[in-house]
Scaffold this motif. Structure first.
Motif, PDB file in Angstrom:
ATOM      1  N   ARG A 181       2.868  14.482  -4.521  1.00 27.97           N
ATOM      2  CA  ARG A 181       1.751  14.599  -3.047  1.00 27.97           C
ATOM      3  C   ARG A 181       0.228  14.302  -3.703  1.00 27.97           C
ATOM      4  NH1 ARG A 181       5.078  19.031  -2.113  1.00 27.97           N
ATOM      5  NH2 ARG A 181       3.633  20.368  -3.013  1.00 27.97           N
ATOM      6  N   ALA A 182       0.135  14.862  -4.918  1.00 24.24           N
ATOM      7  CA  ALA A 182      -1.124  14.974  -5.434  1.00 24.24           C
ATOM      8  C   ALA A 182      -1.685  13.342  -5.870  1.00 24.24           C
ATOM      9  CB  ALA A 182      -1.296  16.064  -6.686  1.00 24.24           C
ATOM     10  N   ALA A 183      -0.677  12.764  -6.381  1.00 28.57           N
ATOM     11  CA  ALA A 183      -1.019  11.482  -6.899  1.00 28.57           C
ATOM     12  C   ALA A 183      -1.199  10.409  -5.500  1.00 28.57           C
ATOM     13  CB  ALA A 183       0.035  10.995  -7.616  1.00 28.57           C
ATOM     14  N   ARG A 184      -0.524  10.657  -4.541  1.00 32.32           N
ATOM     15  CA  ARG A 184      -0.831   9.933  -3.327  1.00 32.32           C
ATOM     16  C   ARG A 184      -1.925  10.370  -2.583  1.00 32.32           C
ATOM     17  NH1 ARG A 184       0.141  11.402   1.895  1.00 32.32           N
ATOM     18  NH2 ARG A 184       1.260  13.159   1.416  1.00 32.32           N
TER      19      ARG A 184
ATOM     20  N   ARG B 268      -4.590  11.429  -4.217  1.00 31.04           N
ATOM     21  CA  ARG B 268      -5.719  10.625  -4.959  1.00 31.04           C
ATOM     22  C   ARG B 268      -6.006   9.291  -4.869  1.00 31.04           C
ATOM     23  NH1 ARG B 268      -3.642  13.996  -9.093  1.00 31.04           N
ATOM     24  NH2 ARG B 268      -2.110  12.357  -9.961  1.00 31.04           N
ATOM     25  N   LEU B 269      -4.813   8.386  -4.269  1.00 32.28           N
ATOM     26  CA  LEU B 269      -4.880   6.828  -3.878  1.00 32.28           C
ATOM     27  C   LEU B 269      -5.100   6.872  -2.480  1.00 32.28           C
ATOM     28  CD1 LEU B 269      -1.725   5.682  -6.040  1.00 32.28           C
ATOM     29  CD2 LEU B 269      -4.119   5.565  -6.584  1.00 32.28           C
ATOM     30  N   LYS B 270      -5.518   7.983  -1.849  1.00 29.51           N
ATOM     31  CA  LYS B 270      -5.760   7.971  -0.401  1.00 29.51           C
ATOM     32  C   LYS B 270      -4.362   7.342   0.350  1.00 29.51           C
ATOM     33  CE  LYS B 270     -10.575   8.522  -0.914  1.00 29.51           C
ATOM     34  NZ  LYS B 270     -10.512   9.076  -2.019  1.00 29.51           N
ATOM     35  N   LEU B 271      -3.303   7.432  -0.099  1.00 25.26           N
ATOM     36  CA  LEU B 271      -2.276   6.901   0.747  1.00 25.26           C
ATOM     37  C   LEU B 271      -1.485   7.975   1.773  1.00 25.26           C
ATOM     38  CD1 LEU B 271      -0.515   5.235  -2.126  1.00 25.26           C
ATOM     39  CD2 LEU B 271      -1.518   4.047  -0.646  1.00 25.26           C
TER      40      LEU B 271
ATOM     41  N   LEU C  24       3.083   4.874   1.263  1.00 21.51           N
ATOM     42  CA  LEU C  24       3.943   5.067   0.085  1.00 21.51           C
ATOM     43  C   LEU C  24       5.469   4.768   0.233  1.00 21.51           C
ATOM     44  CD1 LEU C  24       4.347   5.814  -2.852  1.00 21.51           C
ATOM     45  CD2 LEU C  24       4.745   8.168  -2.157  1.00 21.51           C
ATOM     46  N   ALA C  25       5.833   4.991   1.266  1.00 21.15           N
ATOM     47  CA  ALA C  25       7.114   4.564   1.868  1.00 21.15           C
ATOM     48  C   ALA C  25       7.535   3.141   2.017  1.00 21.15           C
ATOM     49  CB  ALA C  25       7.540   5.356   3.363  1.00 21.15           C
ATOM     50  N   ASP C  26       6.194   2.440   2.480  1.00 21.11           N
ATOM     51  CA  ASP C  26       6.256   0.972   2.706  1.00 21.11           C
ATOM     52  C   ASP C  26       6.379   0.412   1.258  1.00 21.11           C
ATOM     53  OD1 ASP C  26       6.303   1.120   5.257  1.00 21.11           O
ATOM     54  OD2 ASP C  26       4.071   0.553   5.590  1.00 21.11           O
ATOM     55  N   GLU C  27       5.598   1.035   0.391  1.00 26.22           N
ATOM     56  CA  GLU C  27       5.457   0.481  -0.891  1.00 26.22           C
ATOM     57  C   GLU C  27       6.805   0.717  -1.768  1.00 26.22           C
ATOM     58  OE1 GLU C  27       3.692  -1.136  -4.422  1.00 26.22           O
ATOM     59  OE2 GLU C  27       2.842  -1.052  -2.609  1.00 26.22           O
TER      60      GLU C  27
ATOM     61  N   CYS D 164       6.551   5.987 -10.187  1.00 28.50           N
ATOM     62  CA  CYS D 164       5.557   5.931 -11.002  1.00 28.50           C
ATOM     63  C   CYS D 164       4.707   4.701 -10.863  1.00 28.50           C
ATOM     64  CB  CYS D 164       6.036   6.103 -12.610  1.00 28.50           C
ATOM     65  SG  CYS D 164       6.521   7.540 -13.126  1.00 28.50           S
ATOM     66  N   ARG D 165       5.405   3.409 -10.680  1.00 28.04           N
ATOM     67  CA  ARG D 165       4.784   2.186 -10.288  1.00 28.04           C
ATOM     68  C   ARG D 165       3.595   2.341  -8.960  1.00 28.04           C
ATOM     69  NH1 ARG D 165       9.323  -1.171 -10.379  1.00 28.04           N
ATOM     70  NH2 ARG D 165       8.916  -1.306 -12.671  1.00 28.04           N
ATOM     71  N   ALA D 166       4.621   2.709  -7.814  1.00 28.49           N
ATOM     72  CA  ALA D 166       3.632   2.734  -6.881  1.00 28.49           C
ATOM     73  C   ALA D 166       2.390   3.704  -6.811  1.00 28.49           C
ATOM     74  CB  ALA D 166       4.824   3.188  -5.737  1.00 28.49           C
TER      75      ALA D 166
END
Length: 90
Positions: free
Chosen positions: A18-21, A23-26, A31-34, A61-63
């Motif tokens: 959640r935090a990483a997502r 930070r990327l403003k996703l 994220l699901a699409d990625e 990790c990649r996404a």
């Protein structure tokens, strides 16, 4: 893993995702699409109700553009030791 309960590890990874997502403003949809997942699967993972496989961890990790130690941030030292990761150098 003697030092950490599986549910605790699931919750920890969920919070780090959640935090990483964020930070990327996703959005979860982004994220699901990625990842090639559905949005409900991402939601279930972020709620700590879905186990993360090794393949999932690599994809996350990649996404999210983070390392495995970042995905596991906050886990007890024995988790890192079990994986052969020096969390202080990673």
């Amino acid at each position: 893993m003697g030092g950490v309960d599986q549910e605790e590890l699931d919750a920890l990874v969920a919070g780090n995702v959640r935090a990483a997502r964020a930070r990327l403003k996703l959005r979860q949809e982004d994220l699901a699409d990625e990842l090639g997942w559905s949005r409900p699967v991402v939601g279930t993972l972020e709620n700590g109700n879905r186990r993360v496989t090794l393949a999932d961890a690599v994809a996350l990790c990649r996404a999210l553009q983070i390392s495995l130690p970042d995905l596991l941030a906050g886990a007890p030292a024995d988790v890192f030791e079990s994986l052969g990761i020096d969390r202080h150098k990673a």
